[in-house]
Scaffold this motif. Structure first.
Motif, mmCIF file in Angstrom:
data_model
loop_
_atom_site.group_PDB
_atom_site.id
_atom_site.type_symbol
_atom_site.label_atom_id
_atom_site.label_comp_id
_atom_site.label_asym_id
_atom_site.label_seq_id
_atom_site.Cartn_x
_atom_site.Cartn_y
_atom_site.Cartn_z
ATOM 1 N N THR A 51 -57.109 16.358 53.904
ATOM 2 C CA THR A 51 -57.253 16.593 55.338
ATOM 3 C C THR A 51 -57.624 18.032 55.665
ATOM 4 O OG1 THR A 51 -54.889 17.094 55.596
ATOM 5 C CG2 THR A 51 -55.565 14.797 55.938
ATOM 6 N N ARG A 52 -58.302 18.186 56.809
ATOM 7 C CA ARG A 52 -58.583 19.485 57.420
ATOM 8 C C ARG A 52 -58.478 19.323 58.935
ATOM 9 N NH1 ARG A 52 -58.942 20.368 52.667
ATOM 10 N NH2 ARG A 52 -60.210 21.924 51.584
ATOM 11 N N ILE A 53 -58.105 20.394 59.613
ATOM 12 C CA ILE A 53 -58.072 20.386 61.077
ATOM 13 C C ILE A 53 -59.478 20.606 61.620
ATOM 14 C CG2 ILE A 53 -57.253 21.624 63.124
ATOM 15 C CD1 ILE A 53 -54.720 22.323 61.561
ATOM 16 N N ILE A 54 -59.823 19.868 62.673
ATOM 17 C CA ILE A 54 -61.037 20.157 63.437
ATOM 18 C C ILE A 54 -60.598 20.417 64.869
ATOM 19 C CG2 ILE A 54 -61.533 17.702 63.933
ATOM 20 C CD1 ILE A 54 -64.531 18.491 63.753
ATOM 21 N N ARG A 55 -61.255 21.354 65.538
ATOM 22 C CA ARG A 55 -60.794 21.786 66.860
ATOM 23 C C ARG A 55 -61.922 22.458 67.616
ATOM 24 N NH1 ARG A 55 -60.639 27.170 65.539
ATOM 25 N NH2 ARG A 55 -59.995 27.667 63.407
ATOM 26 N N GLN A 56 -61.771 22.508 68.940
ATOM 27 C CA GLN A 56 -62.634 23.335 69.772
ATOM 28 C C GLN A 56 -61.955 24.677 70.068
ATOM 29 O OE1 GLN A 56 -65.756 22.678 70.662
ATOM 30 N NE2 GLN A 56 -65.742 20.679 69.675
ATOM 31 N N ASP A 84 -67.117 4.680 57.388
ATOM 32 C CA ASP A 84 -65.756 4.956 56.928
ATOM 33 C C ASP A 84 -65.079 5.843 57.962
ATOM 34 O OD1 ASP A 84 -63.509 5.031 55.373
ATOM 35 O OD2 ASP A 84 -64.422 6.056 53.663
ATOM 36 N N VAL A 85 -63.747 5.877 57.957
ATOM 37 C CA VAL A 85 -63.004 6.728 58.880
ATOM 38 C C VAL A 85 -62.946 8.140 58.297
ATOM 39 C CG1 VAL A 85 -60.816 7.145 60.042
ATOM 40 C CG2 VAL A 85 -61.623 4.800 59.725
ATOM 41 N N LEU A 86 -63.686 9.047 58.897
ATOM 42 C CA LEU A 86 -63.734 10.436 58.445
ATOM 43 C C LEU A 86 -63.013 11.377 59.388
ATOM 44 C CD1 LEU A 86 -67.501 10.697 57.397
ATOM 45 C CD2 LEU A 86 -65.555 9.939 56.021
ATOM 46 N N LEU A 87 -62.879 10.994 60.647
ATOM 47 C CA LEU A 87 -62.305 11.860 61.672
ATOM 48 C C LEU A 87 -61.276 11.061 62.469
ATOM 49 C CD1 LEU A 87 -64.399 14.159 64.062
ATOM 50 C CD2 LEU A 87 -62.220 13.164 64.702
ATOM 51 N N ARG A 88 -60.049 11.548 62.473
ATOM 52 C CA ARG A 88 -58.978 10.901 63.231
ATOM 53 C C ARG A 88 -58.583 11.805 64.391
ATOM 54 N NH1 ARG A 88 -54.716 8.108 58.996
ATOM 55 N NH2 ARG A 88 -56.261 7.160 57.612
ATOM 56 N N PRO A 89 -58.618 11.297 65.617
ATOM 57 C CA PRO A 89 -58.190 12.116 66.757
ATOM 58 C C PRO A 89 -56.736 12.559 66.605
ATOM 59 C CG PRO A 89 -59.341 10.139 67.491
ATOM 60 C CD PRO A 89 -59.095 9.968 66.019
ATOM 61 N N SER A 90 -56.460 13.817 66.898
ATOM 62 C CA SER A 90 -55.106 14.357 66.813
ATOM 63 C C SER A 90 -55.069 15.641 67.630
ATOM 64 C CB SER A 90 -54.709 14.649 65.356
ATOM 65 O OG SER A 90 -53.426 15.221 65.272
ATOM 66 N N PRO A 91 -54.632 15.579 68.895
ATOM 67 C CA PRO A 91 -54.604 16.789 69.728
ATOM 68 C C PRO A 91 -53.923 17.942 68.994
ATOM 69 C CG PRO A 91 -54.021 14.874 71.026
ATOM 70 C CD PRO A 91 -54.088 14.401 69.598
ATOM 71 N N SER A 145 -59.142 18.091 72.195
ATOM 72 C CA SER A 145 -60.308 17.804 71.349
ATOM 73 C C SER A 145 -59.965 17.795 69.863
ATOM 74 C CB SER A 145 -61.406 18.843 71.585
ATOM 75 O OG SER A 145 -61.068 20.088 70.976
ATOM 76 N N GLY A 146 -58.744 18.193 69.532
ATOM 77 C CA GLY A 146 -58.380 18.336 68.128
ATOM 78 C C GLY A 146 -58.467 17.036 67.352
ATOM 79 N N GLY A 147 -58.570 17.169 66.039
ATOM 80 C CA GLY A 147 -58.625 16.005 65.177
ATOM 81 C C GLY A 147 -58.351 16.391 63.735
ATOM 82 N N VAL A 148 -58.328 15.388 62.895
ATOM 83 C CA VAL A 148 -58.105 15.583 61.464
ATOM 84 C C VAL A 148 -59.297 15.010 60.713
ATOM 85 C CG1 VAL A 148 -56.662 15.018 59.490
ATOM 86 C CG2 VAL A 148 -55.600 15.472 61.709
ATOM 87 N N LEU A 149 -59.947 15.842 59.916
ATOM 88 C CA LEU A 149 -61.033 15.402 59.048
ATOM 89 C C LEU A 149 -60.456 14.980 57.706
ATOM 90 C CD1 LEU A 149 -63.620 18.246 59.764
ATOM 91 C CD2 LEU A 149 -63.871 15.846 60.427
#
Length: 382
Positions: A51-56, A84-91, A145-149
């Protein structure tokens, strides 16, 4: 007889940036060869892990904002193409203190500028909602907008799509020498042969300094070993359910992700670590960082067991200003390189890949990259 291959572009390094650049080039109709020193997949660099965090939320230079926005859109498209599921929403929960109020407000404003509304939370609300123990001087907001890659899946998807676009991936192919031919083409040499191409894209991650040194580029980077620690949840009814970043500590920030990777285990880490040689990562002593994170967890996360259950590691390649380097060689404009992502590079992988592809083709860029040039470091002249 050693093998000699021909291509329009050769990309060195099959992490998230190299794989993304190779995909963009192949889809642009360029015959592209992607070289990786280790066997794919592997866990020796900076792009592995679940996993990695993705964010604005942006606490770097404002020049990062368009890369964050572009990458978010691209990751969603890549996910659809990969099936495939690559990005999961996660504030994303952003934590700080009143002492850090200017930085907290700056980060919240970056969320607003991206078209999202940050939600400010009172300390008591944070404690009740996320199982934390924040003091009365705490500040916090949610970045919706956050999520988990899903990192390993993301890199694998980029490589599959690259092959589907006609690209060639050669793993177990370390580079020993880079030679610029008199007519301007580039020849990459290794024990397995040679690859000749009109252009070269270098994404060597922690090996950036020694590899780019072969072509006269001196990067002011520090390679750090990062302790990736997982903590068992005491009570699943009261625990952090989202990703977080905590900028309260002057020594650096802490960050974490919910129990996606291992059931019942939350990832909590410190953004930084001791300096290492990339080939000797596992010989480094991580006790000081581990103790620092243990003290942090015991203070702020009563919902977690006080000792980590699992420890893994990766590497950051950090520049003095903690901003990345994306540039072309000052003498050879057909050699493009990206390095020094300082632990924030995975999320912007697709945007960096697009930029590298455009530079390799001699096309104009969609935004100004001057803040990421190597020349900003006065001692980095060729």
């Amino acid at each position: 007889m050693s093998e000699i291959l021909e291509a329009d572009v050769v990309v060195v390094g099959a992490g998230v940036h190299g794989s993304s650049a190779a995909l963009h080039l192949a889809r642009a109709g360029k015959k592209t060869i992607l070289l990786e020193q280790f066997t794919v997949p592997h866990s020796r660099g900076s792009s592995h892990g679940q996993t990695r965090i993705i964010r604005q939320t942006n606490f770097g230079t404002p020049a990062l904002a368009p890369l964050l926005e572009d990458s978010y859109k691209q990751w969603k498209a890549i996910q659809a193409q990969a099936g495939d599921v690559l990005l999961r929403p996660s504030p994303l929960l952003v934590l700080g203190t009143k002492e850090k109020q200017p930085l907290m407000e700056q980060m919240a404003e970056s969320v607003r500028e991206s078209g999202h509304v940050p939600q400010w939370l009172a300390p008591a609300h944070v404690n009740n909602m996320f199982g934390l123990e924040c003091g009365g001087d705490a500040m916090a907001f949610l970045d919706p907008s956050g999520g988990v890659l899903m990192a390993d899946k993301c890199v694998g998807a980029l490589q599959r799509l690259f092959r589907a676009a006609g690209g060639m991936l050669l793993d177990g192919w370390p580079v020993a020498e880079i030679k610029v031919e008199p007519e301007g083409s580039v020849e990459v040499r290794g024990q397995r042969g040679k690859v000749r191409a009109a252009s070269l894209v270098l994404c060597p991650g922690p090996w950036a300094a020694p590899l780019l040194g072969k072509i006269g580029l001196h990067l002011p980077v520090r390679v750090e070993r990062i302790s990736v620690l997982y903590w068992r949840v005491k009570d699943s009814r009261r625990t952090t359910t989202t990703s977080f970043v905590d900028v309260s500590d002057d020594r650096g920030h802490f960050y974490g992700l919910p129990d996606i990777e291992y059931p019942g285990l939350v990832k909590v880490c410190f953004h930084g670590g001791p300096e290492v040689h990339p080939d000797q990562r596992d010989k480094c002593d991580g006790r000081e960082i581990r103790e620092r994170v243990m003290q942090y967890v015991q203070k702020k996360f009563p919902c977690l067991e006080p000792q980590p259950v699992i420890e893994e590691s990766c590497m950051y390649t950090t520049t003095p200003d903690e901003e990345c380097i994306v540039d072309t060689h000052p003498k050879y404009k057909n050699i493009i390189f990206a390095a020094g992502f300082s632990g924030t590079g995975f999320k912007i992988g697709p945007a960096v890949g697009r930029i590298l592809s455009l530079l390799a083709q001699g096309h104009p860029l969609p935004y100004d990259l001057s803040e990421f040039s190597l020349s900003r470091f006065s001692k980095s002249k060729i």
